[in-house]
Structure formats: C-alpha cells, structure tokens
Design an enzyme around this catalytic site. Structure first.
Site, PDB file in Angstrom:
ATOM      1  N   SER A   1       0.809  -1.324   0.198  1.00  0.00           N
ATOM      2  CA  SER A   1      -0.021   0.250   0.125  1.00  0.00           C
ATOM      3  C   SER A   1       0.955   1.375  -0.093  1.00  0.00           C
ATOM      4  O   SER A   1       2.130   1.166   0.614  1.00  0.00           O
ATOM      5  CB  SER A   1      -0.940   0.028   1.195  1.00  0.00           C
ATOM      6  OG  SER A   1      -1.393   1.266   1.304  1.00  0.00           O
TER       7      SER A   1
ATOM      8  N   TYR B   1      -2.277  -0.030   9.956  1.00  0.00           N
ATOM      9  CA  TYR B   1      -2.408  -0.577   8.711  1.00  0.00           C
ATOM     10  C   TYR B   1      -0.759  -0.419   8.072  1.00  0.00           C
ATOM     11  O   TYR B   1      -0.042  -1.090   7.507  1.00  0.00           O
ATOM     12  CB  TYR B   1      -3.309  -0.077   7.805  1.00  0.00           C
ATOM     13  CG  TYR B   1      -3.448  -0.815   6.616  1.00  0.00           C
ATOM     14  CD1 TYR B   1      -3.947  -2.095   6.397  1.00  0.00           C
ATOM     15  CD2 TYR B   1      -3.184  -0.176   5.379  1.00  0.00           C
ATOM     16  CE1 TYR B   1      -4.155  -2.573   5.311  1.00  0.00           C
ATOM     17  CE2 TYR B   1      -3.201  -0.500   3.964  1.00  0.00           C
ATOM     18  CZ  TYR B   1      -3.552  -1.984   3.830  1.00  0.00           C
ATOM     19  OH  TYR B   1      -3.918  -2.424   2.717  1.00  0.00           O
TER      20      TYR B   1
END
Lengths: 238, 369
Positions: A147, A160
């Site tokens: 990501s 995250y």
C-alpha cells in the site's frame, strides 16, 4: 504477455473471496492457471469454488498460527507444488481508522499478525515448494500486496501503514536472500480500489474515483508474467 | 527440534570424524551433487471409530501407488485403542476388520477395500472429492510419532525446510540436516543441489512380521533437471551424495539396468562424455516410478556414491541399505563410535555420512581399476 504464460501455473491466493483477491482469482482462472484460494468463511469459499470450477477453496485464517500448515498442506497437496503465492489477505487495524494514540494495542497486533506474520509463516511453509519450482526451470514468485500507506505517513493509517511497511521490507530482504535459489518476492501497491476493505477505511469515498479491482489485478498479473516469462537460470544448482 | 545435531563422517579410507551436522558440506568437493527428498510429510495418523463394532481405531496411512494429488486410496496400518504414548509394540490389536467395513475418522469416511495379508494392514478408500479428503487429513490428521517423543508433533516439526508436495508418511528425516544457509554454502562452493520426490513410508509398525515387509513399495518422481544434473555431475567426475535412504532407493531404482553408461567405461583420457541435453543419455530415468527393490549388502550401487542418513538400528531396512555403502566391519566400528559418543538414534537425532572409497579422483581420472 504471451497467452500461455499463466496456463497451468500453480497459484495460491489468500483472501480470495472478495475485493482484489477475487479479481485475481477471476483472471488466473480465466487464463487457465490452477488456483487454490484461502478465506475464513466456509460458505463464501464454497460459493466461489462453485462459480470457478476447478479451483480449490481452502478455509483458513492467515492470522492463526495453527491454520498455516494445514493451509500449506492443502495448497501443495491439491496443486502438487506451487509457482505463485499471493499474500493478499489483509487487516486494516482499527475500524473506523484511528489515530495511533487512540488505537487499541490488540488492533495493532491483529494488523501485524495478519499483514506481516501470517504472510511470513505461509511463505516459509511453502518456500521449499517454490525453490523446487525454480530448480525445475520455472520462475516462482511471491507477491505481497502492499500500500502507499507503507511509505507515506497518513494520519489514522498507523496500524495498517506500519504493518505494510514491515511487510514491504521483509519482502525486499527475503527477495535478496532467495534470488540465488531462483525464487523472487516482490510487493506491489495496487492503489485505492473499490473494495470492501476500502469502504471500511473510507466509507464516504466516491467509488467512481477508485480503481476497479479487476484493473489492479491485471496490473499485478502483468508484473508476475514479466517474471515467469523468464525461466529460471537455477537448474539443479549447477 | 534439534538444538545441536552431529554427524559422524566415515571417510574414504574408513577414518572417522565428528562434525556439527551442518558442517557435512565441508567434506564435500566442488562438482559433487547433493540430492535430497523434497517430500513434505502428511499428518498420516487418523483416529476414529470402526463403525461396525463401535470400537476406537487409529489408522496410520502407510503407502500409495501414486504421488497424484487425487488422494483416495491408501494402504494403512491399523491399531486398536490408545495413541502414540504407548509403544507400538504394546498397542492392542484393532477390531477384526472385513472388506466393506466403514471407518469414521473425524470429518473423513473410509471404507476397507482389501485385507493385505496381516490383521493390521488394510487397503482403504476415502469417500468424497479429493479437496475434501485433503481438508480432512489437514484438519484431523496428526503426524505419525513414537513413544520416544512425549509431546505431540505438529506439521512444522516434521516438514523439512525444503518440503514440497505432501506425499511422505513419515519425514524424510535426513533432510533435517538441510537449511537455506547450508544450501547457499553448497552453491558458493560449487557443490550442486537437486531434489527428488519420494513417498517415504512408515519406519516401524510395532509388529515384527509386518516390519519384515518394510519398506513397502514407494512411488517417486525424478525431475528432468535432477536427472540431467546427475548425468552432468558424473561426466565431470563428481560424486552423487544422497540425503537419506529414500533418495538412494529412488535413484537406484531409476538408474541404469542393463547398459550402464557411467564412469568405469571411461578411457585413459577420462570418462566417456555424454550429451547431457538428451534424456536418453541420462543415467537415471526422469519422471515417475515405484521403488520396489530392497537395498542391502549384495546391492551394487550404480548411481549414488555417498549417503547422509540418521543413526539406524541394526536389523532395520535402513541399516540394511547402509550395508551397500560400507562393509560390516566399518559399520560396526561406526556403531561403536556413535554409541561411545552418545549419538541419538531417532528421526530428530544425529547423522552419519558414509563416503566409500572413491573410484575416481575429483577430475574424473581413474585412480583404481
């Protein structure tokens, strides 16, 4: 990409029943790859197996230590070996997203177990199979879904982002270590996609501004193809 | 499992030395080829009920005719009540079994399809799609283990680092000597590394009559890359070093039968050169096979030069195989040496590396005739 590149390839995908994982499963299946996929819910696994005849659905949780070897056993047993592993199953951490100061330790732990330790365990369990694939002249690859939050410091994406940063670095080091064995590992940022996970993270996002998962899946498959098209130079370690 | 394992190296002139097991690579030479068995181990012990009698039963999957992913039929050893905590020799017999009897084994359902000449040995057919059988074995099965290890083994205890297709019934335990650092060390020294897949079978049944039938026939597969590497190694005068008895069994089974294109056919200018790009010139046949032979003192090894294996008890089939590599006096001396130094004989224990006298020196010229 040569049309036959993916045909017969033995592929395992975690988080294969929704979002990017399902889009990857669709594409590999359409290209004639032999696919095993993992997800937590039996009902959904059975549904996806039925709609993709010939694929192998496996019920398991990558965050559970005790699930990893049974999962690997089924993948390797059903496919007879492995050429491609895609660690796609991910955990957002706290939902709704939270500032780190407001993040429960347990939410951070779950993100790290799902996004770093699970992929580490599963990759380690199938590493022998991937190295065998290389010795037989194929070009095995592990794809870890990353990501932009692994690189940029976005507020509220702490759990995250930190876990994906760890996964990204783990991938880079492991790739350097396994290059001589002919096993490649890379991480890839699929972009902001119109998936259930993104909706959980950013509920008010306009879906029309998001990438369809099928487009991201195509990009990932192109990246894999550029590796598997080049057969391994590792033959019998000679 | 093993914090520190050792290897006794029995060298070419029958000298012996002790090394840390990972250091076995130090006694190999550039140009040698190490061949290991990459089979992962099934959780082959399944507990359940003999439906007709309602009595508890343990089956240990023990053999198959194929390595195919389509898992439906096995030969199995059957025990009555109890588990691995009791020595296999002391386990009660299973309820009397007949063809068509059903066994309920957790999520799995199996039917007895044949009695194989002993009350503890049956042919089994699992019902349902292969994926469901795999899932059932993965969830319900436990690795076969023996009373000498008190805590239950898990899959990660019995898979070697190179484990790939899950087709072994017990771990090809010589492979515990390998890790990725050792494999990298081989590469950096010009020592080749290749694998075969061999369905390593059960090592002990607890029944002397049944044990005499071991090893059962075992299916194997030799990748083309491995068959080719063996031919290339031979052509260059390198040695084939088997990691474990299963590798010896597979390679010798797939090796030359009548015509033997190998080093002793070399001329005074060195061994005959083989075109190793052509499968018909390979010393071992690539592809699937079923090893049916026994290897012992009378066996003339045609492919394998040296073996790394566990510490085996005299009288077992593994020990018999070792007698093909060294004479009884050498093995007896090795046994004494290992006993004196407290070598551990079980599957997670120590190792022995036997390198018989070289027939040719490292550059491939004959040193003896």
């Amino acid at each position: 990409m040569a049309p036959d590149t993916l045909s017969g390839l033995r592929v395992a995908i975690t988080g294969g029943t929704s979002g990017l994982g399902l889009a990857l499963l669709d594409l590999f299946h359409a290209h004639g790859a032999r696919v095993a996929f993992v997800a937590r819910g039996r009902e959904r696994v059975d549904e996806v197996s039925r709609s993709h005849p010939g694929t192998h659905g496996i019920v398991g949780d990558v965050a559970s230590k005790d699930d990893i070897y049974p999962m690997a056993l089924q993948m390797l047993g059903e496919l007879g070996g492995l050429d491609v592993l895609i660690n796609n199953a991910s955990d957002l951490g706290p939902v709704p997203l939270a500032l780190l100061g407001d993040t429960e330790c347990e939410d951070l732990e779950r993100a790290i177990v799902t996004n770093v330790i699970g992929p580490f365990r599963l990759t380690k369990a199938v590493l022998g199979a991937l190295a065998a694939s290389a010795r037989e002249g194929r070009a095995p690859v592990v794809v870890n879904i990353s990501s932009d939050a692994a690189i940029n410091a976005y507020p509220t994406w702490g759990a995250y982002g930190a876990s994906k940063a760890a996964l990204r670095h783990l991938t880079a080091i492991w790739d350097a270590e396994m290059a001589a064995e002919g096993v490649r590992l890379f991480s890839i940022d699929p972009g902001d996609m119109d998936t259930p996970m993104h909706a959980a993270a950013v509920p008010d996002a306009d879906p029309s501004t998001l990438k369809p998962p099928a487009v991201a899946a195509r990009e990932i498959i192109d990246a894999i193809s550029s590796i598997v098209d080049r057969p391994s130079s590792i033959v019998g370690n000679l | 499992m093993t914090a520190f394992a050792r290897v006794l190296v029995v060298g070419a002139s029958q000298e012996m030395r002790h090394l840390a097991r990972a250091a076995f690579v130090d006694v190999l030479r550039p140009g040698d080829l190490v061949v290991a068995n990459d089979a992962a181990t099934l959780p082959a012990s399944l507990h359940g009920t003999h439906v007709a009698s309602g009595k508890p039963i343990e089956i240990r999957l023990a053999a198959r005719r194929t390595l195919s992913p389509d898992v439906t039929d096995f030969a199995a050893i059957v025990f009555g009540a109890g588990d691995f905590h009791t020595r296999t020799e002391d386990r009660p017999p299973p309820p009397s079994l007949a063809v068509h009897d059903r066994l309920a084994l957790g999520p799995l359902s199996a039917t007895v399809t044949g009695l194989l000449g002993h009350p503890r040995l049956v042919a089994l057919h699992f019902r349902g799609p292969a994926d469901d059988i795999w899932a059932g074995i993965a969830r319900h099965g436990r690795p076969i283990q023996y009373a000498h290890v008190a805590t239950p083994l898990l899959l990660w205890d019995v898979w070697t680092p190179i484990a790939s297709p899950p087709v072994a019934f017990e771990p090809p335990s010589a492979g515990f000597a390998l890790d990725w650092r050792t494999i990298a060390a081989m590469r950096s020294r010009g020592i080749g590394f290749a694998t075969i897949t061999h369905a390593a079978g059960i090592s002990s049944t607890g029944d002397p009559e049944l044990d005499r039938r071991l090893p059962f026939d075992e299916p194997y597969d030799i990748p083309a890359s491995t068959a080719r590497a063996i031919t290339t190694t031979r052509a260059r005068g390198g040695r084939i070093v088997a990691i474990g008895t299963t590798v010896v069994r597979a390679l010798e089974h797939a090796g030359p039968r009548r015509h033997e294109p190998r080093r002793h056919e070399g001329t005074k200018n060195g061994p005959r050169r083989h075109d190793d790009t052509k499968p018909e010139n390979w010393i071992v046949r690539a592809g699937p096979g079923i090893a049916t032979q026994r290897i012992g003192p009378g066996t003339r090894l045609r492919v394998v030069d040296a073996i790394l294996t566990g510490v085996h008890e005299r009288g077992t089939s593994h020990y018999e195989l070792l007698r093909a590599f060294a004479d009884d006096r050498t093995l007896a001396a090795a046994d004494d040496e290992m006993a004196a130094h407290g070598y551990r004989p079980h599957e997670f224990g120590d190792s022995i590396l036997v390198i018989p006298p070289a027939r040719f020196d490292p550059v491939g010229l004959p040193t003896e005739l």
